[in-house]
Design a protein around this motif. Structure first.
Motif, short mmCIF file in Angstrom:
data_model
loop_
_atom_site.label_atom_id
_atom_site.label_comp_id
_atom_site.label_asym_id
_atom_site.label_seq_id
_atom_site.Cartn_x
_atom_site.Cartn_y
_atom_site.Cartn_z
N GLY A 121 13.54 2.50 8.75
CA GLY A 121 13.45 2.50 7.25
C GLY A 121 12.81 1.16 7.41
N TRP A 122 12.61 -0.30 7.63
CA TRP A 122 12.46 -1.82 6.73
C TRP A 122 11.22 -1.38 8.04
N VAL A 123 11.54 -1.92 8.55
CA VAL A 123 9.84 -2.39 9.79
C VAL A 123 9.11 -0.98 10.06
N LEU A 124 9.34 0.29 10.24
CA LEU A 124 8.14 1.63 9.42
C LEU A 124 7.31 1.44 8.67
N VAL A 125 8.21 1.09 7.57
CA VAL A 125 7.40 0.78 5.61
C VAL A 125 6.46 -1.03 6.19
N ALA A 126 7.44 -1.86 7.06
CA ALA A 126 6.29 -3.23 7.69
C ALA A 126 4.96 -2.91 8.48
N GLU A 127 5.12 -0.98 8.77
CA GLU A 127 4.11 -1.25 10.44
C GLU A 127 3.34 0.01 9.29
N ARG A 128 3.98 -0.42 7.71
CA ARG A 128 3.29 1.00 7.75
C ARG A 128 2.87 2.05 7.79
N ARG A 129 3.99 2.86 7.85
CA ARG A 129 4.49 3.98 9.51
C ARG A 129 5.42 4.60 7.90
N TYR A 130 4.84 5.25 6.40
CA TYR A 130 5.11 5.15 5.71
C TYR A 130 6.60 6.96 5.33
N ASP A 131 5.84 8.20 6.39
CA ASP A 131 6.55 9.42 6.29
C ASP A 131 7.09 8.88 6.89
N GLN A 155 12.28 5.68 -3.25
CA GLN A 155 11.11 6.19 -4.08
C GLN A 155 10.02 4.82 -4.41
N ARG A 156 10.09 3.66 -3.66
CA ARG A 156 8.93 3.34 -3.60
C ARG A 156 8.13 3.64 -2.50
N ILE A 157 8.10 4.23 -1.70
CA ILE A 157 7.41 4.34 -0.96
C ILE A 157 6.44 5.62 -1.36
N LEU A 158 7.50 6.22 -2.01
CA LEU A 158 6.52 7.60 -2.89
C LEU A 158 5.20 6.53 -3.50
N GLU A 159 5.63 5.65 -4.25
CA GLU A 159 4.52 5.51 -5.50
C GLU A 159 3.74 5.30 -4.98
N HIS A 160 4.15 3.82 -3.48
CA HIS A 160 3.24 3.53 -2.98
C HIS A 160 1.97 3.83 -2.25
N ARG A 164 -2.24 4.51 -3.45
CA ARG A 164 -3.12 4.73 -2.05
C ARG A 164 -4.21 5.89 -2.52
N LYS A 165 -3.82 6.44 -3.11
CA LYS A 165 -4.20 8.42 -2.84
C LYS A 165 -5.23 7.90 -4.56
N LEU A 166 -4.95 7.16 -5.12
CA LEU A 166 -5.65 7.21 -6.81
C LEU A 166 -6.83 5.92 -5.98
N ALA A 167 -6.09 4.98 -5.27
CA ALA A 167 -7.52 4.35 -4.99
C ALA A 167 -8.58 4.48 -4.49
N ALA A 168 -7.96 5.78 -3.22
CA ALA A 168 -9.10 6.56 -2.49
C ALA A 168 -10.09 7.50 -3.40
#
Length: 216
Positions: A121-131, A155-160, A164-168
């Motif tokens: 999970g940590w590696v995938l977050v680092a690669e921005r593969r959040y799902d 929860q941090r992933i959901l917030e992130h 990103r959606k809000l910014a877009a």
């Protein structure tokens, strides 16, 4: 370490037990030295390689830890824990593709390894593969619902993602409506607690504009 020593197993066990004692008391530098002495007696002791690797991880000597786990896995390629910890050390070195490969090997051997799922999970977050990272944390919680770290990371992933959606959405909406200042403040301050309010305000403004511009 020097070349292999000729000695008795009793001497080797003494150093091994000292290594375990120092590891248990958090004296990882001394533990690493003790396991090194074990390996001078028997370089084919996979367990000592693995334990030395763990001590080196605790000392943040990740390059050396990777070498230890490589030796351990040459001797025992079916050791899921060694694959998992090698993956962790590689992740700390930002060798992410190699880390993920090791963690996948650990999970192939033990699909319920919480440590391997957490590391992946940590590696995938680092690669921005959040799902994909979310799926790792979901699996952890399915195995053990009391793993609060997995719930926190999820929860941090959901917030992130919401940020990103809000910014877009703001980037598109500001072309047609005036954005309230507090929405920009939410983005500037990365105020995750304000995302829902900002998103609702944005939706309301866009709905009002749709009404105002409707033919009619």
């Amino acid at each position: 370490m020097t070349g292999p020593m000729i000695g008795n197993s009793q001497e080797s066990r003494m150093w091994y037990n000292r290594g375990r004692f120092f590891s248990d008391t958090g004296e990882y530098d001394r533990a690493a030295l003790c396991y090194g002495r074990v390996l001078e007696y028997d370089p084919r002791d996979a367990r000592a390689w693995r334990r030395r690797g763990f001590a080196l991880i605790k000392l943040e000597r990740f390059d050396e830890a990777v070498v230890c786990y490589e030796r351990a896995l040459e001797l025992d390629p079916g050791d899921a824990v060694a694959w998992q910890r090698k993956g962790f050390a590689l992740g700390k070195l930002r060798r992410l593709a190699e880390a993920k490969s090791c963690l996948d090997r650990a999970l192939a051997l033990n699909p319920s390894s919480i440590g391997a799922l957490h590391g992946k999970g940590w590696v995938l977050v680092a690669e921005r593969r959040y799902d994909e990272a979310m799926r790792c944390y979901d699996r952890i919680l399915a195995i053990d619902p009391d793993r609060d770290f997995a719930r926190w990371n999820r929860q941090r992933i959901l917030e992130h993602k919401a940020f990103r959606k809000l910014a877009a959405d703001v980037g598109e909406a500001e072309k047609v409506v005036k954005i309230p200042a507090f929405v920009y403040e939410v983005l500037e301050n990365r105020d995750y607690g304000g995302i829902d309010r900002a998103s609702a305000a944005l939706s309301e403004l866009l709905a009002e504009r749709s009404v105002d511009t409707a033919p009619g």
